[in-house]
Write a protein that holds these residues in place. Structure first.
Motif, mmCIF file in Angstrom:
data_model
loop_
_atom_site.group_PDB
_atom_site.id
_atom_site.type_symbol
_atom_site.label_atom_id
_atom_site.label_comp_id
_atom_site.label_asym_id
_atom_site.label_seq_id
_atom_site.Cartn_x
_atom_site.Cartn_y
_atom_site.Cartn_z
ATOM 1 N N GLY A 144 34.200 18.033 1.102
ATOM 2 C CA GLY A 144 35.610 17.725 0.932
ATOM 3 C C GLY A 144 36.073 17.751 -0.512
ATOM 4 N N ASP A 145 35.135 17.681 -1.462
ATOM 5 C CA ASP A 145 35.473 17.668 -2.875
ATOM 6 C C ASP A 145 35.717 19.063 -3.435
ATOM 7 O OD1 ASP A 145 33.135 14.995 -3.584
ATOM 8 O OD2 ASP A 145 35.226 14.909 -2.964
ATOM 9 N N VAL A 146 35.373 20.110 -2.695
ATOM 10 C CA VAL A 146 35.562 21.475 -3.157
ATOM 11 C C VAL A 146 37.021 21.858 -2.949
ATOM 12 C CG1 VAL A 146 34.897 23.878 -2.771
ATOM 13 C CG2 VAL A 146 33.188 22.087 -2.615
ATOM 14 N N SER A 147 37.595 22.475 -3.957
ATOM 15 C CA SER A 147 38.988 22.917 -3.891
ATOM 16 C C SER A 147 39.000 24.444 -3.813
ATOM 17 C CB SER A 147 39.722 22.431 -5.139
ATOM 18 O OG SER A 147 41.060 22.822 -5.104
ATOM 19 N N ILE A 148 39.653 24.991 -2.793
ATOM 20 C CA ILE A 148 39.632 26.430 -2.546
ATOM 21 C C ILE A 148 41.051 26.973 -2.592
ATOM 22 C CG2 ILE A 148 39.076 28.216 -0.845
ATOM 23 C CD1 ILE A 148 36.942 26.217 0.229
ATOM 24 N N GLY A 149 41.240 28.019 -3.389
ATOM 25 C CA GLY A 149 42.542 28.664 -3.498
ATOM 26 C C GLY A 149 42.481 30.109 -3.016
ATOM 27 N N LYS A 150 43.636 30.759 -3.026
ATOM 28 C CA LYS A 150 43.714 32.154 -2.589
ATOM 29 C C LYS A 150 42.845 33.057 -3.459
ATOM 30 C CE LYS A 150 48.177 31.514 -2.240
ATOM 31 N NZ LYS A 150 49.606 31.653 -2.210
ATOM 32 N N PHE A 151 42.762 32.771 -4.752
ATOM 33 C CA PHE A 151 41.925 33.549 -5.657
ATOM 34 C C PHE A 151 40.479 33.540 -5.165
ATOM 35 C CE2 PHE A 151 39.246 34.233 -9.345
ATOM 36 C CZ PHE A 151 39.897 35.233 -10.063
ATOM 37 N N ASP A 152 39.985 32.341 -4.820
ATOM 38 C CA ASP A 152 38.603 32.196 -4.343
ATOM 39 C C ASP A 152 38.389 32.961 -3.040
ATOM 40 O OD1 ASP A 152 38.074 30.247 -6.418
ATOM 41 O OD2 ASP A 152 39.159 28.803 -5.182
ATOM 42 N N ILE A 153 39.369 32.845 -2.143
ATOM 43 C CA ILE A 153 39.249 33.508 -0.840
ATOM 44 C C ILE A 153 39.259 35.017 -1.010
ATOM 45 C CG2 ILE A 153 40.369 33.871 1.399
ATOM 46 C CD1 ILE A 153 41.338 30.916 1.177
ATOM 47 N N LEU A 154 40.196 35.546 -1.807
ATOM 48 C CA LEU A 154 40.271 36.996 -1.992
ATOM 49 C C LEU A 154 39.029 37.529 -2.694
ATOM 50 C CD1 LEU A 154 41.653 39.694 -1.745
ATOM 51 C CD2 LEU A 154 43.003 39.133 -3.784
ATOM 52 N N ALA A 155 38.595 36.852 -3.746
ATOM 53 C CA ALA A 155 37.411 37.311 -4.473
ATOM 54 C C ALA A 155 36.187 37.324 -3.564
ATOM 55 C CB ALA A 155 37.153 36.416 -5.691
ATOM 56 N N THR A 156 36.001 36.265 -2.794
ATOM 57 C CA THR A 156 34.807 36.147 -1.959
ATOM 58 C C THR A 156 34.895 37.040 -0.730
ATOM 59 O OG1 THR A 156 34.517 33.901 -2.779
ATOM 60 C CG2 THR A 156 33.238 34.516 -0.834
ATOM 61 N N TYR A 157 36.079 37.179 -0.149
ATOM 62 C CA TYR A 157 36.254 38.094 0.986
ATOM 63 C C TYR A 157 35.915 39.523 0.545
ATOM 64 C CZ TYR A 157 38.469 41.170 4.354
ATOM 65 O OH TYR A 157 38.695 42.172 5.248
#
Length: 140
Positions: A6-19
């Motif tokens: 729950g302490d991890v913060s995920i943004g669109k940048f993270d999702i796009l880069a990792t996807y």
């Protein structure tokens, strides 16, 4: 102390880069090039062609040059590690990357992944690691 999910913060940048990284691995790229492509995609933002196959090597190199100019630094696989994987700690390898690989294998485009994850459209919006985990596991 290790971060809790729950302490991890995920943004669109993270999702796009990792996807894009996961998709690159599935498409047969080596790990280093897949991470670089992930960073290039994230820096350039979600482009319409991302969800479709057929981008050329020239497109990638043009995008990489433009992204590096925008960032004012060279984009490398280490950039991906620093800006995405390392900031999530163990959560990245244990939960985040496997979930995005499954979604890519299922044939979901980046836009479909964003809709599934329900990340807010607001600039700078973030979701928790726990929220990501729940939404990524939701039935499709």
């Amino acid at each position: 102390m290790a971060k809790k999910t729950g302490d991890v913060s995920i943004g669109k940048f993270d999702i796009l880069a990792t996807y894009t990284y996961a998709k690159g691995l599935l498409d047969g790229l080596d790990d280093k090039e897949a991470r670089e492509r992930g960073m290039v995609a994230a820096v350039m933002g979600a482009k319409a062609k991302l969800g479709r196959p057929g981008g050329t090597a020239k497109d990638y190199h043009d995008d990489k040059s433009a992204a590096e100019k925008k960032k004012k630094s060279t984009i490398t696989a280490a950039s991906f590690d620093r800006q995405v994987a390392d900031k999530m700690g163990p959560y990245f390898e244990e939960t985040f990357l496997p979930a995005l690989k499954k979604l890519a294998v299922a044939g979901l485009s980046y836009d479909e992944v964003k809709r599934l994850i329900q990340i807010p459209r607001l600039w700078g919006a973030k979701i928790s690691g726990e929220t990501f985990k729940e939404r990524a596991a939701a039935p499709r």
